[in-house]
Design a protein around this motif. Structure first.
Motif, mmCIF file in Angstrom:
data_model
loop_
_atom_site.group_PDB
_atom_site.id
_atom_site.type_symbol
_atom_site.label_atom_id
_atom_site.label_comp_id
_atom_site.label_asym_id
_atom_site.label_seq_id
_atom_site.Cartn_x
_atom_site.Cartn_y
_atom_site.Cartn_z
ATOM 1 N N ASN A 4 18.179 1.544 9.132
ATOM 2 C CA ASN A 4 17.253 0.412 9.029
ATOM 3 C C ASN A 4 16.597 0.346 7.656
ATOM 4 O O ASN A 4 16.426 1.369 6.980
ATOM 5 N N THR A 5 16.234 -0.857 7.257
ATOM 6 C CA THR A 5 15.360 -1.020 6.096
ATOM 7 C C THR A 5 13.949 -0.645 6.528
ATOM 8 O O THR A 5 13.460 -1.112 7.560
ATOM 9 N N ILE A 6 13.290 0.238 5.770
ATOM 10 C CA ILE A 6 11.938 0.671 6.133
ATOM 11 C C ILE A 6 10.945 0.151 5.104
ATOM 12 O O ILE A 6 11.305 -0.218 3.982
ATOM 13 N N LEU A 7 9.675 0.135 5.498
ATOM 14 C CA LEU A 7 8.613 -0.370 4.639
ATOM 15 C C LEU A 7 7.564 0.707 4.421
ATOM 16 O O LEU A 7 7.135 1.372 5.379
ATOM 17 N N LEU A 8 7.165 0.890 3.176
ATOM 18 C CA LEU A 8 6.034 1.764 2.871
ATOM 19 C C LEU A 8 4.798 0.886 2.753
ATOM 20 O O LEU A 8 4.695 0.047 1.854
ATOM 21 N N ASN A 9 3.841 1.081 3.669
ATOM 22 C CA ASN A 9 2.675 0.202 3.750
ATOM 23 C C ASN A 9 1.453 0.753 3.023
ATOM 24 O O ASN A 9 0.673 -0.014 2.464
ATOM 25 N N THR A 69 -7.318 5.983 0.195
ATOM 26 C CA THR A 69 -6.140 5.257 0.669
ATOM 27 C C THR A 69 -5.686 4.236 -0.354
ATOM 28 O O THR A 69 -6.494 3.438 -0.850
ATOM 29 N N LEU A 70 -4.402 4.300 -0.663
ATOM 30 C CA LEU A 70 -3.790 3.325 -1.557
ATOM 31 C C LEU A 70 -3.036 2.317 -0.692
ATOM 32 O O LEU A 70 -1.977 2.614 -0.150
ATOM 33 N N GLU A 71 -3.607 1.142 -0.540
ATOM 34 C CA GLU A 71 -2.979 0.089 0.258
ATOM 35 C C GLU A 71 -2.030 -0.717 -0.621
ATOM 36 O O GLU A 71 -2.352 -1.087 -1.745
ATOM 37 N N MET A 72 -0.836 -0.964 -0.090
ATOM 38 C CA MET A 72 0.140 -1.765 -0.822
ATOM 39 C C MET A 72 -0.172 -3.254 -0.638
ATOM 40 O O MET A 72 -0.295 -3.728 0.493
ATOM 41 N N LYS A 73 -0.314 -3.971 -1.739
ATOM 42 C CA LYS A 73 -0.496 -5.413 -1.625
ATOM 43 C C LYS A 73 0.726 -6.050 -0.974
ATOM 44 O O LYS A 73 0.610 -6.959 -0.150
ATOM 45 N N ASP A 74 1.876 -5.560 -1.377
ATOM 46 C CA ASP A 74 3.130 -5.960 -0.742
ATOM 47 C C ASP A 74 3.872 -4.681 -0.385
ATOM 48 O O ASP A 74 4.042 -3.802 -1.240
ATOM 49 N N PRO A 75 4.331 -4.535 0.861
ATOM 50 C CA PRO A 75 5.042 -3.315 1.246
ATOM 51 C C PRO A 75 6.269 -3.084 0.362
ATOM 52 O O PRO A 75 6.895 -4.020 -0.131
ATOM 53 N N ILE A 76 6.579 -1.808 0.141
ATOM 54 C CA ILE A 76 7.778 -1.445 -0.604
ATOM 55 C C ILE A 76 8.936 -1.330 0.379
ATOM 56 O O ILE A 76 8.856 -0.612 1.373
ATOM 57 N N TYR A 77 10.022 -2.036 0.118
ATOM 58 C CA TYR A 77 11.183 -2.036 0.996
ATOM 59 C C TYR A 77 12.184 -0.971 0.524
ATOM 60 O O TYR A 77 12.516 -0.916 -0.664
ATOM 61 N N ILE A 78 12.651 -0.142 1.469
ATOM 62 C CA ILE A 78 13.636 0.889 1.158
ATOM 63 C C ILE A 78 14.886 0.628 1.986
ATOM 64 O O ILE A 78 14.825 0.535 3.224
ATOM 65 N N ASN A 79 16.017 0.510 1.325
ATOM 66 C CA ASN A 79 17.270 0.177 1.995
ATOM 67 C C ASN A 79 17.764 1.316 2.883
ATOM 68 O O ASN A 79 17.401 2.479 2.667
ATOM 69 N N PRO A 80 18.617 1.019 3.873
ATOM 70 C CA PRO A 80 19.190 2.066 4.724
ATOM 71 C C PRO A 80 20.002 3.071 3.918
ATOM 72 O O PRO A 80 20.634 2.725 2.920
ATOM 73 N N ASN A 92 2.669 6.326 4.737
ATOM 74 C CA ASN A 92 2.664 5.578 5.993
ATOM 75 C C ASN A 92 3.725 4.483 5.967
ATOM 76 O O ASN A 92 3.541 3.436 5.340
ATOM 77 N N PHE A 93 4.850 4.770 6.636
ATOM 78 C CA PHE A 93 5.934 3.807 6.760
ATOM 79 C C PHE A 93 5.787 3.041 8.080
ATOM 80 O O PHE A 93 5.005 3.434 8.950
ATOM 81 N N ASN A 94 6.551 1.973 8.213
ATOM 82 C CA ASN A 94 6.490 1.231 9.473
ATOM 83 C C ASN A 94 7.124 2.011 10.622
ATOM 84 O O ASN A 94 6.793 1.787 11.792
ATOM 85 N N LEU A 95 8.020 2.982 10.324
ATOM 86 C CA LEU A 95 8.695 3.752 11.369
ATOM 87 C C LEU A 95 8.125 5.154 11.548
ATOM 88 O O LEU A 95 8.340 5.777 12.582
ATOM 89 N N ALA A 96 7.432 5.674 10.552
ATOM 90 C CA ALA A 96 6.960 7.058 10.629
ATOM 91 C C ALA A 96 5.887 7.302 9.580
ATOM 92 O O ALA A 96 5.717 6.505 8.637
ATOM 93 N N THR A 97 5.162 8.411 9.743
ATOM 94 C CA THR A 97 4.219 8.889 8.739
ATOM 95 C C THR A 97 4.685 10.256 8.273
ATOM 96 O O THR A 97 4.925 11.157 9.082
ATOM 97 N N ILE A 98 4.856 10.408 6.959
ATOM 98 C CA ILE A 98 5.334 11.659 6.370
ATOM 99 C C ILE A 98 4.173 12.356 5.680
ATOM 100 O O ILE A 98 3.533 11.780 4.796
ATOM 101 N N LYS A 99 3.907 13.596 6.084
ATOM 102 C CA LYS A 99 2.855 14.393 5.446
ATOM 103 C C LYS A 99 3.487 15.400 4.494
ATOM 104 O O LYS A 99 4.450 16.078 4.841
ATOM 105 N N THR A 100 2.943 15.517 3.295
ATOM 106 C CA THR A 100 3.451 16.485 2.321
ATOM 107 C C THR A 100 2.831 17.859 2.574
ATOM 108 O O THR A 100 1.808 17.973 3.262
ATOM 109 N N PRO A 101 3.422 18.923 2.024
ATOM 110 C CA PRO A 101 2.742 20.226 2.050
ATOM 111 C C PRO A 101 1.434 20.149 1.268
ATOM 112 O O PRO A 101 1.246 19.271 0.423
ATOM 113 N N GLU A 102 0.537 21.091 1.538
ATOM 114 C CA GLU A 102 -0.717 21.160 0.793
ATOM 115 C C GLU A 102 -0.464 21.808 -0.567
ATOM 116 O O GLU A 102 0.211 22.829 -0.658
#
Length: 335
Positions: A219-224, A272-283, A308-318
């Motif tokens: 799927n194409t995903i969005l970074l929000n 929080t860095l809010e995206m004015k326009d979501p970033i689209y990532i291709n499959p 924070n993506f539309n399908l999941a949230t990815i947390k980085t290591p500390e």
């Protein structure tokens, strides 16, 4: 042949914890790990001559995998140990040496012995392994395969990757994580999650957090949005703070402003860095994000991010800056 012994009473201990590109989860059982290594080494050597030797519960004389064609023996060790603890590290080394002694006493001498393990690179472990041949006048080559190396090698063989990690097809993965400028924010030799500030003149002192991801889904995903978390570390310090001075070259990236609690609270401050326009990532595509902080990081901070993506949230290591011990009691006069 005499057994091999080493004196562990002296010497410095350095451990290294790596974040490699797309590092994979560690197998859950020794049997799966041994089968994975057997498949991987056959693929790497372009052969089918490597085979499992015996089974669990039998006396294997230190041998897990063997190839008569390549005169190579592999010892597999699925372990999770604290590499900052000298005692547990020495215990692991002694265990390896017992297996090596068993191989040398009960088998035809191989040309190569590979120690494949789920721990990370460690200078003490690697130095002792490399010393075996030299101190005992052996013509055997010893190789230490850390989990970072194994994980990276697996990605070279899609069939092995699909066999042991089929769940990745439905996930978004974090790949490389770096802090730039590398001269200014030097990665510690003891802990790859720790960065130490270096006050160099005429250099850009603003840290850039560089992230690589891969979209494994169909799927194409969005970074929000991106959440940035930061907290101050309680560390004793003497002397005046370093005074950064440098030239910032403008680049195209996101600018963030990390906040931290001056009261040394254990709570993380959130930006929080809010995206004015979501970033689209291709499959089935990789993508890369850079975040640059507005100020140098000269304090003792602990930082992590969530994407924070539309399908999941990815947390980085500390990530740790200038100290990774919360209450060390160590007086630091210069960073």
């Amino acid at each position: 042949m005499n057994n091999i012994h080493f004196d562990y009473s002296n010497g410095h201990v350095n451990s290294l914890i790596n974040i490699m590109l797309y590092k994979l989860p560690i197998p859950k059982s020794p049997e799966i790990f041994e089968n994975l290594i057997c498949d991987l080494i056959n693929a790497s050597y372009k052969t089918t001559s490597f085979n499992l030797f015996g089974r669990r519960g039998q006396n294997q004389n230190g041998i897990d995998i063997i190839s008569n064609e390549f005169k190579t023996i592999v010892q597999c060790k699925l372990r999770s140990i604290n590499l900052n603890n000298r005692k547990t590290k020495i215990t692991f080394i002694k265990e390896v040496l017992e297996d090596v002694n068993s191989i040398l006493k009960n088998s035809q001498l191989p040309e190569r012995i590979i120690i494949a393990t789920t721990i990370e690179n460690d200078t003490l472990v690697q130095d002792y392994l490399q010393s075996i041949s030299f101190l005992n006048n052996l013509s055997i080559i010893f190789e230490f395969w850390s989990w970072s190396k194994i994980s990276s090698e697996i990605f070279l063989f899609p069939n092995i990757l699909a066999k042991y990690y089929p769940f990745r097809n439905d996930n978004i993965e974090i790949g490389r994580l770096e802090v730039l400028n590398k001269r200014i924010y030097r990665k510690s030799k003891q802990n790859e999650l720790l960065y130490e500030f270096q006050n160099l003149k005429n250099k850009n002192h603003l840290p850039i957090f560089d992230f690589s991801f891969i979209n494994n889904t169909e799927n194409t995903i969005l970074l929000n949005s991106i959440d940035c978390f930061c907290t101050h570390q309680a560390v004793v310090r003497a002397g005046s703070p370093a005074k950064p001075a440098g030239i910032l070259k403008p680049t195209k990236k996101f600018i963030i402003d990390l906040k931290f609690n001056e009261s040394l609270s254990s709570d993380f401050e959130k930006f929080t860095l809010e995206m004015k326009d979501p970033i689209y990532i291709n499959p089935k595509s990789p993508f890369r994000i850079q975040l640059q902080n507005k100020k140098p990081i000269i304090n003792f901070l602990k930082i992590y991010f969530t994407f924070n993506f539309n399908l999941a949230t990815i947390k980085t290591p500390e990530l740790y800056f200038n100290s990774f011990t919360t209450f060390s009691g160590k007086i630091i006069t210069d960073i």
